[in-house]
Design a protein around this motif. Structure first.
Motif, PDB file in Angstrom:
ATOM      1  N   MET A  19       0.839  -1.206   0.000  1.00  0.00           N
ATOM      2  CA  MET A  19       0.000   0.000   0.000  1.00  0.00           C
ATOM      3  C   MET A  19       0.871   1.252   0.000  1.00  0.00           C
ATOM      4  O   MET A  19       0.561   2.232  -0.683  1.00  0.00           O
ATOM      5  N   GLU A  20       1.990   1.177   0.746  1.00  0.00           N
ATOM      6  CA  GLU A  20       2.914   2.331   0.813  1.00  0.00           C
ATOM      7  C   GLU A  20       3.531   2.595  -0.562  1.00  0.00           C
ATOM      8  O   GLU A  20       3.543   3.726  -1.053  1.00  0.00           O
ATOM      9  N   MET A  21       4.003   1.536  -1.186  1.00  0.00           N
ATOM     10  CA  MET A  21       4.610   1.687  -2.529  1.00  0.00           C
ATOM     11  C   MET A  21       3.541   2.149  -3.524  1.00  0.00           C
ATOM     12  O   MET A  21       3.819   2.932  -4.422  1.00  0.00           O
ATOM     13  N   GLY A  22       2.322   1.703  -3.331  1.00  0.00           N
ATOM     14  CA  GLY A  22       1.233   2.068  -4.249  1.00  0.00           C
ATOM     15  C   GLY A  22       0.901   3.545  -4.247  1.00  0.00           C
ATOM     16  O   GLY A  22       0.299   4.070  -5.182  1.00  0.00           O
ATOM     17  N   LYS A  23       1.337   4.258  -3.187  1.00  0.00           N
ATOM     18  CA  LYS A  23       1.084   5.701  -3.117  1.00  0.00           C
ATOM     19  C   LYS A  23       2.006   6.450  -4.092  1.00  0.00           C
ATOM     20  O   LYS A  23       1.676   7.534  -4.548  1.00  0.00           O
TER      21      LYS A  23
END
Ligand code: HGY
Ligand code: MN
Ligand code: MN
Length: 415
Positions: A19-23
């Motif tokens: 989710m963090e990388m997806g930001k």
């Protein structure tokens, strides 16, 4: 191997990292636009680098920008087991294509650290440059250089639609490393990836045991007619390049449908010139591609394309330049690595089935230089290369658990 019943990943930590990388490059529709070698890709690489440093890994970057984060082995002189995939995305990509494989591999080493497990072979987490092939064709070009399929110079010379070269963009974002590309022994390679198709979800499987990668042929086509006035040019006098392109789109689709049930064909890019509403298009740039698990059928599709394009252009009075820009034959993965993946899935009691990779993956090139196989997770409605691409925490955890155990079988637990 000692008792592995409690050797599993921290699924929530993996999910949070996804989710963090997806930001980074996140889009309003919940997808990801992190095209290779853009500033956004640079941000994603830097986040990955920081996570690797926190995990105590030693990061090396090669001359193609491939990133290898290494966890030392007890005998660090042995060739590594490499686990990885890619962080670059399609322009309307999702959060999981490629990213699950890189961060799933990072979760494997994070879990080994937590469990204080030592392995005889080193383990490396890889992020391959330009897997997607969307901005710079061909796809998987950097694992292709690593596997000796392309030269570095060929890869550097690839240009995007704005004429920017891969080599210049790699240097511009500061990730043109100085490590040689490939030419070093690798003990095994495993890649965790979403299926990008509907089979696993439809059959209620937890994981897919990937036995082969299907073959591909990609083409670029330039059609040349003659720009003229939309109002005053009689129909028989026209050399309409966009009409030719439209018929070729139909031809590409017909070729795919002519080889059921496994052939697929796509015309993905179409750029008319001058693209003015009241000018008969004089030029079109377009792309198309074919995929099939049997090489001889791919060749038949290739022949049908050449024959059809020639006939369509002759009828309209167009000249054309049709060139193949990417080809690899169907690739069987290593039997022992496939069995290691199957044993890992059975260890967890996951429902699984054998499957052929529909998409291309860096594993398809790594299979040329080391024993290789892949693990698939289902994805929601089989959708990928779409901002709505989605998986579940359970699927990502199961995939990473299988990756962990398959990797340990090859890297060998010590103590
Ligand atoms: O096109 C592919 O198969 C991959 O997504 N590069
Ligand atoms: Mn991918
Ligand atoms: Mn992709």
């Amino acid at each position: 191997m000692s008792d592995l019943s409690n050797v599993r990943v921290n699924g929530q930590r993996l999910w949070d990292s996804l989710m963090e990388m997806g930001k980074i490059g996140g889009t309003p529709k919940g997808g990801c636009k992190r095209l290779t070698l853009t500033d956004v890709d640079k941000q994603g690489r830097e986040l990955f680098r920081s996570w690797c440093q926190t995990a105590g890994l030693t990061l090396k970057i090669d001359e193609m920008g491939n990133m290898f984060a290494r966890r030392a082995g007890v005998d660090d002189s042995l060739p590594p087991v490499i686990l990885g995939s890619h962080l670059d995305t399609q322009p309307t990509g999702g959060k999981f294509d490629g990213v699950l494989g890189v961060l799933g591999a990072l979760e494997v080493v994070r879990s080994l650290n937590d469990l204080k497990i030592k392995t005889r072979h080193p383990i490396e987490v890889a992020n391959w440059t330009n897997e997607e092939g969307s901005r710079f064709a061909p796809a998987m070009v950097s694992s292709g250089v690593f596997a000796g399929v392309y030269t570095k110079e060929f890869a550097y010379s690839r240009v995007d639609v704005e004429g920017k070269s891969l080599g210049d963009e790699l240097a511009r974002i500061g990730f043109k490393g100085d490590e040689p590309v490939g030419g070093r022994p690798v003990h095994a390679y495993f890649e965790l990836h979403i299926e990008q198709g509907p089979i696993l979800e439809d059959e209620g499987c937890d994981v897919g045991i990937v036995t082969h990668g299907q073959g591909q042929r990609w083409y670029e086509l330039k059609l040349t007619g003659f720009e003229s006035h939309a109002g005053s040019t009689p129909m028989p006098r026209r050399k309409d390049a966009l009409l030719g392109a439209a018929r070729i789109v139909e031809l590409v689709n017909a070729i795919g449908l002519s080889k059921p049930p496994l052939a697929v064909s796509t015309a993905g890019m179409l750029i008319p010139y001058p693209n003015s509403r009241n000018v008969i298009p004089g030029e079109v740039f377009m792309t198309c591609e074919f995929r099939h698990p049997i090489d001889s059928i791919l060749s038949e599709m290739d022949a049908a394309l050449h024959e059809g394009v020639k006939a369509i252009c002759a009828k309209i009075g167009l000249t054309y330049d049709l060139k193949q820009v990417f080809y690899y034959a169907p690739v069987p993965f290593d039997d022992e690595c496939v069995k290691a993946v199957r044993r890992a899935a059975d260890h967890f009691g996951y429902k699984h089935r054998d499957i052929v990779a529909g998409a291309g993956h860096d594993a398809c090139y790594m299979a040329r230089v080391t024993p290789t196989s892949m693990i698939f997770t289902p994805c929601v409605d089989g959708v990928s290369h779409n901002e709505s691409e989605d998986i579940t925490l359970e699927w990502s955890t199961a995939g990473a658990n299988v990756l962990l155990h398959a990797a340990l079988e090859k890297a060998e637990i010590v103590g």
